[in-house]
Design a protein around this motif. Sequence first.
Motif, short mmCIF file in Angstrom:
data_model
loop_
_atom_site.label_atom_id
_atom_site.label_comp_id
_atom_site.label_asym_id
_atom_site.label_seq_id
_atom_site.Cartn_x
_atom_site.Cartn_y
_atom_site.Cartn_z
N LEU A 35 104.15 0.80 -35.22
CA LEU A 35 105.04 1.93 -35.51
C LEU A 35 104.24 3.10 -36.08
CD1 LEU A 35 107.76 3.34 -35.90
CD2 LEU A 35 108.03 2.03 -38.03
N GLN A 36 103.36 2.81 -37.04
CA GLN A 36 102.54 3.87 -37.61
C GLN A 36 101.64 4.50 -36.55
OE1 GLN A 36 100.55 2.71 -41.34
NE2 GLN A 36 102.01 1.03 -41.55
N SER A 37 101.12 3.67 -35.65
CA SER A 37 100.28 4.20 -34.56
C SER A 37 101.09 5.12 -33.65
CB SER A 37 99.69 3.05 -33.75
OG SER A 37 98.95 3.52 -32.65
N SER A 38 102.33 4.74 -33.35
CA SER A 38 103.18 5.58 -32.51
C SER A 38 103.48 6.91 -33.19
CB SER A 38 104.49 4.85 -32.18
OG SER A 38 104.24 3.65 -31.48
N GLU A 39 103.70 6.87 -34.50
CA GLU A 39 103.96 8.11 -35.23
C GLU A 39 102.74 9.03 -35.21
OE1 GLU A 39 107.18 6.33 -38.51
OE2 GLU A 39 105.06 6.47 -38.99
N GLU A 40 101.55 8.45 -35.37
CA GLU A 40 100.35 9.28 -35.32
C GLU A 40 100.12 9.83 -33.92
OE1 GLU A 40 98.55 10.27 -37.82
OE2 GLU A 40 99.70 9.11 -39.29
N SER A 41 100.43 9.04 -32.89
CA SER A 41 100.30 9.54 -31.52
C SER A 41 101.25 10.70 -31.28
CB SER A 41 100.59 8.41 -30.52
OG SER A 41 99.63 7.37 -30.62
N LEU A 42 102.46 10.62 -31.85
CA LEU A 42 103.40 11.73 -31.72
C LEU A 42 102.86 12.98 -32.40
CD1 LEU A 42 106.12 12.94 -30.96
CD2 LEU A 42 107.10 11.90 -33.02
N LYS A 43 102.24 12.80 -33.57
CA LYS A 43 101.64 13.95 -34.26
C LYS A 43 100.53 14.57 -33.41
CE LYS A 43 102.45 12.04 -38.89
NZ LYS A 43 101.80 11.50 -40.11
N GLY A 85 107.25 10.83 -26.71
CA GLY A 85 106.66 10.29 -27.93
C GLY A 85 107.70 9.94 -28.96
N GLN A 86 108.75 10.73 -29.07
CA GLN A 86 109.83 10.44 -30.01
C GLN A 86 110.56 9.15 -29.62
OE1 GLN A 86 112.05 14.03 -29.72
NE2 GLN A 86 110.85 15.13 -31.24
N LEU A 87 110.78 8.98 -28.31
CA LEU A 87 111.42 7.74 -27.86
C LEU A 87 110.52 6.53 -28.12
CD1 LEU A 87 113.01 8.92 -24.48
CD2 LEU A 87 114.17 8.47 -26.65
N GLN A 88 109.21 6.72 -27.97
CA GLN A 88 108.28 5.63 -28.26
C GLN A 88 108.33 5.26 -29.74
OE1 GLN A 88 106.32 3.67 -26.22
NE2 GLN A 88 105.94 2.57 -28.12
N VAL A 89 108.42 6.25 -30.60
CA VAL A 89 108.54 5.98 -32.04
C VAL A 89 109.84 5.23 -32.33
CG1 VAL A 89 108.83 7.05 -34.30
CG2 VAL A 89 107.08 7.89 -32.75
N GLN A 90 110.94 5.67 -31.71
CA GLN A 90 112.22 4.98 -31.91
C GLN A 90 112.15 3.54 -31.45
OE1 GLN A 90 115.43 7.22 -30.17
NE2 GLN A 90 114.78 9.14 -31.10
N MET A 145 112.67 17.59 -35.57
CA MET A 145 111.91 18.73 -35.10
C MET A 145 111.79 19.79 -36.17
SD MET A 145 111.14 17.53 -32.29
CE MET A 145 110.11 18.94 -31.95
N ARG A 146 112.85 19.94 -36.98
CA ARG A 146 112.78 20.93 -38.05
C ARG A 146 111.73 20.51 -39.08
NH1 ARG A 146 118.52 22.15 -39.94
NH2 ARG A 146 118.54 22.93 -37.81
N THR A 147 111.65 19.21 -39.34
CA THR A 147 110.63 18.72 -40.27
C THR A 147 109.24 18.99 -39.74
OG1 THR A 147 112.12 16.99 -41.02
CG2 THR A 147 109.77 16.67 -41.45
N VAL A 148 109.06 18.78 -38.43
CA VAL A 148 107.76 19.04 -37.81
C VAL A 148 107.40 20.51 -37.93
CG1 VAL A 148 106.54 19.09 -35.61
CG2 VAL A 148 107.89 17.10 -36.23
N ALA A 149 108.38 21.37 -37.66
CA ALA A 149 108.12 22.82 -37.74
C ALA A 149 107.74 23.23 -39.15
CB ALA A 149 109.35 23.59 -37.28
N ASN A 150 108.42 22.65 -40.14
CA ASN A 150 108.07 22.99 -41.52
C ASN A 150 106.66 22.56 -41.85
OD1 ASN A 150 110.55 24.13 -42.03
ND2 ASN A 150 111.48 22.22 -42.71
N ARG A 151 106.26 21.40 -41.34
CA ARG A 151 104.89 20.94 -41.58
C ARG A 151 103.88 21.86 -40.91
NH1 ARG A 151 104.19 14.82 -40.17
NH2 ARG A 151 102.14 15.32 -40.98
N LEU A 152 104.27 22.38 -39.76
CA LEU A 152 103.36 23.28 -39.05
C LEU A 152 103.02 24.50 -39.88
CD1 LEU A 152 104.85 23.18 -35.46
CD2 LEU A 152 102.59 22.40 -36.13
N PHE A 153 103.95 24.92 -40.73
CA PHE A 153 103.74 26.17 -41.44
C PHE A 153 103.45 25.95 -42.92
CE2 PHE A 153 105.82 27.36 -37.63
CZ PHE A 153 105.17 28.53 -37.29
N ARG A 154 103.51 24.71 -43.37
CA ARG A 154 103.16 24.45 -44.77
C ARG A 154 101.82 23.74 -44.90
NH1 ARG A 154 108.73 22.81 -45.62
NH2 ARG A 154 108.05 20.67 -45.57
N SER A 155 101.53 22.84 -43.96
CA SER A 155 100.33 22.04 -44.09
C SER A 155 99.16 22.72 -43.38
CB SER A 155 100.56 20.65 -43.48
OG SER A 155 99.37 19.94 -43.46
#
Length: 501
Positions: A142-150, A64-69, A7-17
């Motif tokens: 797996l890549q599709s699940s990650e994009e769905s989470l995004k 979504g995180q559980l689906q990625v896992q 979640m911290r990585t996601v938050a950083n992306r929210l404010f950098r990208s």
Amino acid sequence: MKRVAMMRTVANRLFRSPKWLAGVLLVSAAYAQPTQSAGPNSNRFSLRQAIDIALQNNLTVKQGQLQVQNSDLQFYQAKMNRIPTLNAFGSQAFSSGRNINPTTNTFVERAVSSNNYQLSTSVTVFNGFAIQNNIKQTDLFLQSSEESLKATQNTVALTVVQNYLNVLNNEDQLDIARRQVEATRGQVERTQRLVNAGTVAEATLYDIRAQLANDELAIVNAQNNLDLAKLALLQTMNLPGTGSPGAIEVERIQFDDPAVAPYTASPQQVYETALGIMPEIKAAELRVKSDALGIDVARASMYPSLTLNGNLSTLYSSVGLQRLVSDGTLIQQPVPGLFVNMNGTPQQVFQTQQGGTFVPYAYGEQLRNNLNRSVSLNLRIPIFNNMQARTRVTSATITKQNSEIAADNARLQLRQQIEQAYTNMLASANRYRATQVQVASLEQAFRAAESRLNAGALNSVDYNIAKTNLDRSRANLVQAKYDYIFRTKILDFYQNKPLSF
């Protein structure tokens, strides 16, 4: 800990990208001062904190995180299917009566205790490339699940931004209402002095006081709307909204008045750009590729398969072979049924044997003596399997076609969303421009009405009408401002543009 880091990585992306709209709305101070996530006892939130908390608490994001896992686990298992299998087997048996001696394969009339041990391995040499295609399929899934989470995180972030702006908008509306009350109170005081001087009729004072009561009611309504907006923000963050929502605060973001200008891209240009960057489109396209490989995996069951097998086994029996322990003597024993003819007389043949006693082999000796090794190469050729293979292929084909329709639907929804966002942006721009003109005109009209009222040349009813029109127009201008800002940023979000104020 892994979830928190994610979640911290996601938050950083929210404010950098620039791809993430939520990071757009922070002022420069928010970038210079990294903020900590608001704890359960905190009552002040920045936009970044609100997004962090929403992403951590949102149940759809957690799913979504559980689906990625789970997809990652399936990908790992697909890769592990390439390595050989290894299995061990052991048994302990006891029987009495007439039994077969497992070491001599002869019948014995006694109780038998035995052990059997086996170690087997198997590796697939060829199975129609099912393993390789399954690895590629699960990787794409797996890549599709990650994009769905995004995409889910995008939706949550956008909702937080919208609700955060709604809080700011209602705070501005409350500030306008309070300023209106202060202005009306000043007018009440001036009218009171005019009434005391006999310049204005007392009825005028009553009308102004009635206007003050209306303005004070507007403060109550604005406060209620602000509390509801804060409650909506808390609910978006999945935080309890019990108690007084007004007790929480949000950090202000200073917006300059936007310059309304024609948008630089057409809806078609925005759509073409969004096709290559929006995660929901990537997820749908990756799913189509994954399901296409699923057809190859299903078709592999129609081809021959070749496996290499190895086996290592041994056994022990309580009635197993025995060995002679010599005592150093020699014993002459006749050979049953064996005679030789000497001078016409049959003579018994004797054999010399070591004297001693027979004892059973030790447990470890039996295991070593009975050790068996084997290697086999097995070929399986499917001829007829009740049409199961063809049914799997047809089912996989239908799944792929369904994924293609889902991808087309995702692109259609994206186009419609962009067209709707573009239309909303044009409407909000027109409304903002018209409201600016309206406020400027009504401010002049109100100043004139206020001067005439103070001079006794205007009655209180006309004055209240002029003031009410101006107050309403100012509130509409604030609403139009926030709406136009949000609509333009939505279009920028679809184009992956750097967003700033």
